[in-house]
Write a protein that holds these residues in place. Structure first.
Motif, PDB file in Angstrom:
ATOM      1  N   GLN A   9       5.450  42.301  14.220  1.00  0.00           N
ATOM      2  CA  GLN A   9       4.165  41.830  14.704  1.00  0.00           C
ATOM      3  C   GLN A   9       3.891  42.283  16.128  1.00  0.00           C
ATOM      4  OE1 GLN A   9       4.308  37.624  14.318  1.00  0.00           O
ATOM      5  NE2 GLN A   9       3.981  37.645  12.114  1.00  0.00           N
ATOM      6  N   ALA A  10       4.955  42.423  16.940  1.00  0.00           N
ATOM      7  CA  ALA A  10       4.750  42.586  18.365  1.00  0.00           C
ATOM      8  C   ALA A  10       4.618  44.032  18.800  1.00  0.00           C
ATOM      9  CB  ALA A  10       5.908  41.936  19.132  1.00  0.00           C
ATOM     10  N   VAL A  11       5.241  44.988  18.100  1.00  0.00           N
ATOM     11  CA  VAL A  11       5.260  46.363  18.563  1.00  0.00           C
ATOM     12  C   VAL A  11       4.159  47.149  17.882  1.00  0.00           C
ATOM     13  CG1 VAL A  11       6.633  48.449  18.755  1.00  0.00           C
ATOM     14  CG2 VAL A  11       7.741  46.217  18.913  1.00  0.00           C
ATOM     15  N   ASP A  97      -2.764  36.728  18.648  1.00  0.00           N
ATOM     16  CA  ASP A  97      -1.871  36.726  17.493  1.00  0.00           C
ATOM     17  C   ASP A  97      -0.624  35.949  17.868  1.00  0.00           C
ATOM     18  OD1 ASP A  97      -3.417  38.347  15.793  1.00  0.00           O
ATOM     19  OD2 ASP A  97      -2.706  40.152  16.799  1.00  0.00           O
ATOM     20  N   PRO A  98      -0.304  34.875  17.165  1.00  0.00           N
ATOM     21  CA  PRO A  98       0.881  34.083  17.501  1.00  0.00           C
ATOM     22  C   PRO A  98       2.150  34.930  17.583  1.00  0.00           C
ATOM     23  CG  PRO A  98      -0.452  32.925  15.898  1.00  0.00           C
ATOM     24  CD  PRO A  98      -1.061  34.290  16.036  1.00  0.00           C
ATOM     25  N   ASP A  99       2.929  34.677  18.629  1.00  0.00           N
ATOM     26  CA  ASP A  99       4.226  35.324  18.858  1.00  0.00           C
ATOM     27  C   ASP A  99       4.120  36.820  19.138  1.00  0.00           C
ATOM     28  OD1 ASP A  99       5.362  32.839  18.362  1.00  0.00           O
ATOM     29  OD2 ASP A  99       5.741  33.300  16.254  1.00  0.00           O
ATOM     30  N   ALA A 100       2.929  37.328  19.430  1.00  0.00           N
ATOM     31  CA  ALA A 100       2.799  38.773  19.582  1.00  0.00           C
ATOM     32  C   ALA A 100       1.879  39.210  20.708  1.00  0.00           C
ATOM     33  CB  ALA A 100       2.328  39.395  18.262  1.00  0.00           C
ATOM     34  N   GLY A 181      -2.904  29.115  16.985  1.00  0.00           N
ATOM     35  CA  GLY A 181      -4.057  29.668  16.295  1.00  0.00           C
ATOM     36  C   GLY A 181      -4.210  31.163  16.499  1.00  0.00           C
ATOM     37  N   THR A 182      -5.066  31.764  15.686  1.00  0.00           N
ATOM     38  CA  THR A 182      -5.398  33.183  15.767  1.00  0.00           C
ATOM     39  C   THR A 182      -6.848  33.324  16.195  1.00  0.00           C
ATOM     40  OG1 THR A 182      -3.808  33.786  14.044  1.00  0.00           O
ATOM     41  CG2 THR A 182      -5.594  35.351  14.470  1.00  0.00           C
ATOM     42  N   ILE A 183      -7.120  34.289  17.080  1.00  0.00           N
ATOM     43  CA  ILE A 183      -8.477  34.525  17.567  1.00  0.00           C
ATOM     44  C   ILE A 183      -8.848  35.978  17.313  1.00  0.00           C
ATOM     45  CG2 ILE A 183      -9.963  34.605  19.613  1.00  0.00           C
ATOM     46  CD1 ILE A 183      -8.304  32.328  20.780  1.00  0.00           C
ATOM     47  N   ARG A 184     -10.042  36.195  16.796  1.00  0.00           N
ATOM     48  CA  ARG A 184     -10.576  37.542  16.581  1.00  0.00           C
ATOM     49  C   ARG A 184     -11.973  37.607  17.193  1.00  0.00           C
ATOM     50  NH1 ARG A 184      -6.150  38.437  15.672  1.00  0.00           N
ATOM     51  NH2 ARG A 184      -5.127  39.172  13.767  1.00  0.00           N
ATOM     52  N   ASN A 185     -12.169  38.587  18.078  1.00  0.00           N
ATOM     53  CA  ASN A 185     -13.482  38.793  18.695  1.00  0.00           C
ATOM     54  C   ASN A 185     -14.026  37.514  19.331  1.00  0.00           C
ATOM     55  OD1 ASN A 185     -13.622  41.553  17.875  1.00  0.00           O
ATOM     56  ND2 ASN A 185     -14.226  40.880  15.829  1.00  0.00           N
ATOM     57  N   GLY A 186     -13.138  36.749  19.956  1.00  0.00           N
ATOM     58  CA  GLY A 186     -13.564  35.543  20.661  1.00  0.00           C
ATOM     59  C   GLY A 186     -13.802  34.337  19.782  1.00  0.00           C
ATOM     60  N   ARG A 187     -13.406  34.396  18.504  1.00  0.00           N
ATOM     61  CA  ARG A 187     -13.618  33.276  17.595  1.00  0.00           C
ATOM     62  C   ARG A 187     -12.298  32.854  16.954  1.00  0.00           C
ATOM     63  NH1 ARG A 187     -19.313  34.109  14.306  1.00  0.00           N
ATOM     64  NH2 ARG A 187     -20.644  34.418  16.147  1.00  0.00           N
ATOM     65  N   VAL A 188     -12.074  31.551  16.916  1.00  0.00           N
ATOM     66  CA  VAL A 188     -10.874  31.017  16.288  1.00  0.00           C
ATOM     67  C   VAL A 188     -10.976  31.206  14.787  1.00  0.00           C
ATOM     68  CG1 VAL A 188      -9.474  28.953  15.920  1.00  0.00           C
ATOM     69  CG2 VAL A 188     -10.579  29.320  18.141  1.00  0.00           C
ATOM     70  N   GLN A 189      -9.903  31.732  14.187  1.00  0.00           N
ATOM     71  CA  GLN A 189      -9.865  31.943  12.745  1.00  0.00           C
ATOM     72  C   GLN A 189      -9.246  30.724  12.063  1.00  0.00           C
ATOM     73  OE1 GLN A 189     -11.193  35.115  11.526  1.00  0.00           O
ATOM     74  NE2 GLN A 189     -11.859  34.781  13.632  1.00  0.00           N
ATOM     75  N   HIS A 190      -9.964  30.150  11.123  1.00  0.00           N
ATOM     76  CA  HIS A 190      -9.489  28.966  10.421  1.00  0.00           C
ATOM     77  C   HIS A 190      -8.832  29.363   9.103  1.00  0.00           C
ATOM     78  CE1 HIS A 190     -11.542  26.330  13.264  1.00  0.00           C
ATOM     79  NE2 HIS A 190     -12.602  27.106  13.142  1.00  0.00           N
ATOM     80  N   ASP A 191      -7.742  28.685   8.775  1.00  0.00           N
ATOM     81  CA  ASP A 191      -7.037  28.966   7.528  1.00  0.00           C
ATOM     82  C   ASP A 191      -7.913  28.682   6.311  1.00  0.00           C
ATOM     83  OD1 ASP A 191      -4.809  29.671   8.938  1.00  0.00           O
ATOM     84  OD2 ASP A 191      -3.906  27.679   8.844  1.00  0.00           O
ATOM     85  N   HIS A 192      -8.738  27.645   6.407  1.00  0.00           N
ATOM     86  CA  HIS A 192      -9.619  27.268   5.308  1.00  0.00           C
ATOM     87  C   HIS A 192     -11.055  27.227   5.828  1.00  0.00           C
ATOM     88  CE1 HIS A 192      -6.059  26.232   3.022  1.00  0.00           C
ATOM     89  NE2 HIS A 192      -5.652  25.499   4.037  1.00  0.00           N
ATOM     90  N   PRO A 193     -11.772  28.336   5.715  1.00  0.00           N
ATOM     91  CA  PRO A 193     -13.148  28.369   6.239  1.00  0.00           C
ATOM     92  C   PRO A 193     -14.026  27.320   5.588  1.00  0.00           C
ATOM     93  CG  PRO A 193     -12.725  30.244   4.798  1.00  0.00           C
ATOM     94  CD  PRO A 193     -11.402  29.578   5.033  1.00  0.00           C
ATOM     95  N   GLU A 194     -14.939  26.793   6.407  1.00  0.00           N
ATOM     96  CA  GLU A 194     -15.834  25.772   5.893  1.00  0.00           C
ATOM     97  C   GLU A 194     -16.799  26.368   4.868  1.00  0.00           C
ATOM     98  OE1 GLU A 194     -17.896  23.831   8.962  1.00  0.00           O
ATOM     99  OE2 GLU A 194     -16.104  23.191  10.048  1.00  0.00           O
ATOM    100  N   PRO A 195     -17.127  25.634   3.797  1.00  0.00           N
ATOM    101  CA  PRO A 195     -18.099  26.143   2.817  1.00  0.00           C
ATOM    102  C   PRO A 195     -19.480  26.223   3.443  1.00  0.00           C
ATOM    103  CG  PRO A 195     -17.588  23.827   2.409  1.00  0.00           C
ATOM    104  CD  PRO A 195     -16.633  24.292   3.477  1.00  0.00           C
TER     105      PRO A 195
END
Length: 206
Positions: A9-11, A97-100, A181-195
């Motif tokens: 993940q890190a390299v 990215d967690p741990d990376a 948590g994970t962030i992409r383009n300034g937005r937190v990524q949720h494991d279960h996106p809201e409907p």
């Protein structure tokens, strides 16, 4: 001991590129830099990363950070200073990215900056932490940051802060908290996106 999958993940595979867990490549937000400093700490990647994400603890070891306030999930306000001088500015986490990996950008206009920090496992079971920063000032300040003296001063400051973090986390031996948590383009990524929801209350979507 560091987790076996930390290294994957890190390299990054190639300069300027990273690989997500699903194998999809994406470009780093920071393609050039004025400063790059690395320090090795004697704790596993997960411990180092977890403690780094506890931004409010930075004043406990930093010589310049006086306070950190959470504004939004991806935005924090930092107060830095020397002696009686203080400067407050907002920072947005754009990738995480967690741990990376973690990348941020300053929201102030003059001077603006971008930065990133990478966490890589070492053979000894510790962590190599690399910080890169790019300053993007406007007007006359741009000339100053292009000088080798300004770059050396910034590099010395970043190096000192990394050494302070090293002493802090090694003294603790374990993290005092974590944000995984994970962030992409300034937005937190949720494991279960809201409907999807209707714009009209109590109306079904469709």
């Amino acid at each position: 001991m560091a987790h076996k999958d930390d290294a994957r993940q890190a390299v990054p595979n190639t300069p300027g590129m990273r690989t997500d867990g699903d194998g999809a490549g994406r470009r780093r937000p920071l393609r050039e830099r004025h400063v790059e400093e690395t320090v090795e700490v004697a704790v596993p990647v997960r411990t180092a990363y977890n403690q780094w994400t506890q931004f409010k603890t930075f004043p406990r070891f930093s010589t310049v950070v006086r306070g950190v306030e959470q504004i939004r999930p991806t935005v924090t306000a930092w107060t830095i200073g020397y002696g009686p001088l203080r400067h407050r500015f907002a920072v947005e986490i754009v990738e995480q990215d967690p741990d990376a990996y973690l990348a941020w950008r300053g929201l102030e206009q003059n001077p603006s900056h971008h930065g990133e920090v990478e966490f890589r496992p070492t053979e000894s079971g510790g962590t190599a932490i690399t910080v890169r920063m790019l300053l993007e000032p406007q007007g006359a300040a741009r000339i100053l940051t292009r000088s080798s003296g300004a770059a050396r001063l910034t590099a010395r400051l970043v190096r000192g802060e990394l050494m302070n973090f090293k002493q802090f986390i090694e003294g603790l031996g374990q993290e005092g908290g974590a944000w995984r948590g994970t962030i992409r383009n300034g937005r937190v990524q949720h494991d279960h996106p809201e409907p999807p929801r209707s714009r009209v209350a109590q109306w079904p979507v469709g």
